[in-house]
Write an enzyme that holds these catalytic residues in place. Structure first.
Site, short mmCIF file in Angstrom:
data_model
loop_
_atom_site.label_atom_id
_atom_site.label_comp_id
_atom_site.label_asym_id
_atom_site.label_seq_id
_atom_site.Cartn_x
_atom_site.Cartn_y
_atom_site.Cartn_z
N CYS A 1 44.78 45.39 77.89
CA CYS A 1 44.98 45.50 76.44
C CYS A 1 45.15 46.95 76.04
O CYS A 1 44.49 47.83 76.57
CB CYS A 1 43.79 44.88 75.70
N CYS B 1 40.61 47.80 78.70
CA CYS B 1 40.03 46.46 78.68
C CYS B 1 40.97 45.50 79.41
O CYS B 1 42.10 45.28 78.97
CB CYS B 1 39.82 45.98 77.25
N CYS C 1 38.01 42.27 72.12
CA CYS C 1 37.57 42.46 70.74
C CYS C 1 38.59 41.90 69.75
O CYS C 1 39.64 41.37 70.11
CB CYS C 1 37.32 43.94 70.47
N LYS D 1 40.57 43.52 67.76
CA LYS D 1 41.86 44.21 67.83
C LYS D 1 42.73 43.60 68.92
O LYS D 1 43.94 43.44 68.77
CB LYS D 1 41.62 45.70 68.09
#
Length: 964
Positions: free
Chosen positions: A51, A59, A87, A89
């Protein structure tokens, strides 16, 4: 110190013990979920990638693709740097990839730059490249390469052309990027003090005492972040938070040090004083691997000393008052640093040419004779411990012909070559005296932390909980808050020294620098820093070129650093043309709102003759562009992604879906711009402009695999622990105390990357380029507009404005148009203490004017007792994508409209972004434009300020077909 009942931290430990006792595993459910997902049907694929929903965290994620469309993002449990975290985002990224407002085609401006409507018209890529080549060539011919400035954003490694490839393309050193105010000052200071980027901490190694200093990694984007740091904090024996505000994770800490904004160096020096006075410092490290035993001739003018390397190009000879053999005799060496041997009762030396002491023999093999595996607890499953060599000393067993004992204390008499007699002391004596200036009772008045609490925290950090390991409790995770009060370099140096003298420098869970792997150091930014092959060796900028960097005259140390232009100097030269004009630019992400005064910067960019922006959206910056070109989303790209910090992981970005419209990947854009300007991007004369796939193959070639082979291995086996990689490829991550093994210096000699090869408490680079006597040792200075420095401002501006806290759904200026993010956090919040709220008649949710002599903005009051009275905490980088006007309303709430343009860090030029005085008052119909306390656009249109706004629903209508 606070007491409480059952905290989350205690609960986590109890839960872990229960899980062990019952044989349960937290990963079981995830493993089943992953197994199930792969069986759903032939039109569904699950692709492992990384990500980039924020700019700094690696991540690992899985992206589920159905019929060619990404439909879900979830955490990858093979990714130990993020602990399988995914998360808000990250999950919202799908809304970005298919957003109806995404830029999908090259566009050209047809209206003036001050018009609310740029008059964009679609053009072909051929026209875009041809126009860029023509304009940039014309400008270089007329004004020279430095007349072009380059911008990039933060850490999306493939779109960072301003860090390398654009500098080489244009022959311009004028890179404007947020590195100047975000981790760059820490890297600058670490290189000056010890080694490049050793501000990074290997939190993933699980420190026994975890220290979070000036940041919120539970929400944010540092190398070890989110779930991983929350879990590690819970498992640590002790947890200390140093922050002016009580953070989410900070409330779980054993000790919270609520220092007054921008007093970090005073607190770090105070901790060191306590540690030294209580004999908790690592004598062997201090004696052998810092310059503590080098002798200082206080009443001597600086004389030539060891040679040092500038960061990008060139060398310099230090000028220092450290005693050298050449000071003692005419034929002596300026590279031999003199010390006093207490065994022989004589002068001895350390030779900075050989990086060895008098009488010492060293070879890399000697460092592997004694040592053991690290002994860290609670490591992520499958992560290796790494190997820790025993500390070496000054005995025959350590390779010395005769044992020596360099003195750290005392006064000695020496006679110089000119016959003058001087009293000299070791650097350690001067360093101790500097720390003593900030003893707890003195630091308390500066930091607003009671002296006994300062001492308590220092003792907890400095007292080794597991002395049998042979190393300290762990390093310090110090973050960007320390960079924003005009003492960035000295704050960072003080913390680097604190880590070092406690035995936590390049040790397990210590501060270790960037993760090493088979990539070269220059390859950390995929596509951004380097061309293909060795062509950068002939295209790289010379020392003469770099001397033209904007701001070098005002900030002499930039002549040593060479890696950024001072942003404020660039913006000023755009307006004044002095000392030479800057008339054009290119931005590959980035913005003008991250440092300096946003209002001034906005006006500066308007005056550029030609400006190109490559971005995902219509942004405030693109509103000043002549050409706007589209770029790829992270689910559409291929790239290597090693941990930029000390997490030790290696992953990949793997393209999951096709790129929509005429979107071009940044790497391809760079290559094609080189082609258009007739310059090779590759060292291969038969293939000067490689394809994306050819570039990827070259990038990973040192691994012994092709790009396709790397991807296949990654899909099957997941993230690589760099501790397990073959050191022959340059991957030294599996070894600690690499300064003993010759693994940190490019010449493969033992030591660090400074001119003396030591951690420089007495800093020779500072002494040479910035010979202010008070700054040669780590030093504290008040923020320029603090109450102490400018008490005259308090009556008109009675509050101190802090800023920059992390928001869980945003990354700096990003994601304000993503419905899942904006509905959770629709407006910027100004935290204010309940006492101050009552004083100013402000209630929760009120819009508030925040004002000083530089500007005024509005944010919403968020009453919070976790900050000190007299301080407010504002959010940064706000703009409003929903406002269709030039600048998209950045001036309505952007806190950097309030900052001083002139005040900067005296060493690196980092902007003064925190701890400056303001006044506040409630926004009312009477004092607000359009009679509306809520900010509005030029036509009176309100911003989105709650989750029910219908514009959020319009943004949620995803565009899968790449339509205009």
């Amino acid at each position: 110190m606070r007491t409480r009942a059952l905290s989350r931290r205690t609960f986590m430990k109890l839960s872990a013990a229960t899980a062990i006792a019952t044989g349960l595993s937290a990963g079981t459910a995830v493993a089943f979920a992953e197994a199930d997902a792969g069986t759903q049907g032939s039109d569904i694929k699950r692709i492992r990638t990384t990500c980039r929903g924020c700019g700094k965290m690696e991540c690992g994620v899985w992206v589920t693709v159905e019929n060619g469309r990404a439909v879900k993002v979830e955490g990858d449990t093979s990714c130990f740097p993020s602990g399988g975290n995914c998360c808000a985002k990250s999950q919202s990224s799908i809304q970005a990839a298919y957003h109806p407002d995404r830029v999908l085609y090259p566009l050209k401006r047809t209206n003036p730059k001050d018009a609310d409507d740029p008059g964009w018209v679609r053009i072909s890529w051929d026209e875009a490249y041809a126009t860029m080549a023509e304009k940039y060539t014309e400008i270089i011919d007329k004004f020279g390469g430095p007349s072009i400035m380059m911008m990039s954003g933060t850490s999306r490694c493939w779109c960072m052309g301003s860090y390398g490839v654009f500098r080489m393309l244009f022959g311009s050193p004028n890179s404007v990027h947020p590195y100047q105010v975000c981790k760059g000052p820490r890297h600058f200071a670490a290189l000056m003090n010890s080694a490049y980027a050793f501000s990074w901490q290997a939190t993933v190694d699980q420190p026994a005492v975890m220290v979070r200093w000036g940041g919120s990694t539970e929400l944010s984007n540092y190398d070890d972040s989110c779930r991983q740091t929350v879990d590690l904090a819970m498992y640590s024996d002790k947890f200390i938070t140093v922050d002016p505000r009580l953070t989410n994770l900070g409330k779980e800490s054993d000790v919270w040090q609520p220092l007054y904004p921008q007093t970090d160096a005073a607190l770090a020096l105070s901790w060191m004083h306590v540690i030294i006075e209580n004999d908790l410092w690592d004598k062997l490290f201090v004696q052998k691997w810092t310059d503590a035993p080098f002798l200082v001739v206080e009443d001597m003018e600086p004389t030539p000393g060891p040679m040092g390397a500038k960061f990008q190009a060139g060398f310099f000879q230090t000028q220092t008052r450290l005693l050298k053999e050449s000071d003692l005799k005419a034929d002596g060496s300026p590279f031999k640093m003199m010390c006093w041997d207490t065994i022989g009762n004589r002068l001895t030396y350390f030779d900075t040419e050989t990086m060895m002491w008098e009488g010492e023999t060293w070879s890399p093999e000697m460092g592997f004779v004694r040592g053991k595996e690290a002994q860290q607890k609670h490591l992520f499953p499958g992560v290796a411990q790494g190997w820790v060599p025993d500390q070496t000393g000054f005995t025959e067993e350590d390779g010395f012909a005769v044992a020596i004992d360099p003195a750290l204390e005392g006064t000695f008499e020496v006679t110089l070559a000119d016959g003058s007699v001087h009293q000299v002391k070791p650097v350690w004596e001067h360093f101790k005296a500097r720390c003593a200036e900030y003893a707890p009772e003195k630091a308390a008045a500066i930091t607003h932390i009671p002296a006994e609490q300062i001492e308590e925290a220092a003792l907890i950090y400095g007292t080794r909980l597991y002395p049998e390991t042979g190393y300290g409790n762990g390093g310090i995770g110090y973050m960007l808050a320390i960079e924003h009060g005009c003492n960035a370099i000295q704050n960072s140096r003080a913390l680097d020294c604190l880590v070092g003298i406690t035995g936590n420098w390049d040790t397990p869970a210590g501060n270790r620098g960037g993760t090493t792997n088979f990539l070269t150091p220059q390859q950390v930014n995929f596509g951004g820093n380097v061309l293909m092959g060795d062509v950068q060796q002939v295209s790289a900028m010379t020392e003469e070129d770099l001397a033209k960097t904007a701001g070098c005259d005002e900030f002499p140390l930039l002549n040593w650093w060479q890696y950024w232009a001072d942003a404020n100097a660039c913006y000023e030269q755009m307006q004044t043309g002095d000392p030479y004009p800057i008339v054009a630019g290119i931005a590959q992400s980035g913005d003008f709102m991250n440092m300096g005064n946003s209002l001034y910067n906005w006006e500066s960019i308007k005056g550029l003759d030609f400006f190109v922006v490559s971005d995902f959206w219509h942004t405030p910056l693109s509103d000043r562009a002549d050409i706007l070109v589209p770029c790829a989303h992270w689910i559409e790209v291929n790239a290597t992604r090693p941990s930029q910090g000390s997490s030790g992981g290696f992953g990949l970005n793997v393209q999951c879906v096709e790129r929509p419209g005429e979107v071009v990947y940044d790497v391809e854009f760079d290559i094609e711009l080189y082609r258009a300007m007739g310059k090779p991007f590759s060292a291969d004369s038969d293939n000067p402009w490689p394809t994306e796939h050819e570039y990827c193959d070259w990038y990973v070639s040192r691994s012994g695999k092709t790009w396709d082979e790397m991807v296949a291995d990654f899909q099957e086996n997941g993230w690589i622990d760099c501790k397990t990689l073959d050191p022959a490829t340059g991957a030294t991550w599996g070894f600690y105390r690499r300064y003993q093994l010759g693994m940190l210096r490019p010449d493969l000699k033992p030591g660090m990357q400074t001119p003396t090869g030591k951690m420089e408490l007495w800093n020779t680079t500072m002494e040479t380029f910035f010979p202010d006597e008070s700054d040669i040792l780590p030093n504290y200075r008040e923020a320029p507009l603090s109450r102490t420095e400018r008490p005259d401002l308090e009556e008109e501006y009675p509050l101190i404005c802090n800023t920059g806290r992390r928001i869980p759904v945003y990354f700096h200026s990003e994601h304000r148009q993503l419905p899942w993010c904006r509905e959770q956090w629709p407006v910027p919040r100004m935290e204010i203490h309940p006492d101050d709220a009552e004083k100013y008649g402000i209630e929760q949710g009120d819009w508030v004017w925040i004002e000083n002599e530089n500007g005024k903005i509005r944010q919403v009051a968020d009453i919070y007792a976790g900050i000190e009275p007299g301080v407010i905490n504002c959010e940064h980088q706000w703009w409003y994508p929903e406002l269709n006007q030039a600048g998209h309303g950045f001036e309505l709430s952007g806190v950097n409209c309030l900052v001083s343009r002139e005040l900067r860090d005296r060493h690196c030029g980092a902007a003064y972004l925190r701890a400056y005085p303001v006044k506040i008052y409630k926004a009312t119909p009477e004092n607000s434009p359009f009679g509306n306390p809520c900010p509005c656009g030029n036509d009176g249109t309100e911003i989105i300020h709650d989750a029910t706004d219908p514009r959020l629903k319009e943004w949620a209508k995803l565009n899968y077909e790449g339509e205009e």
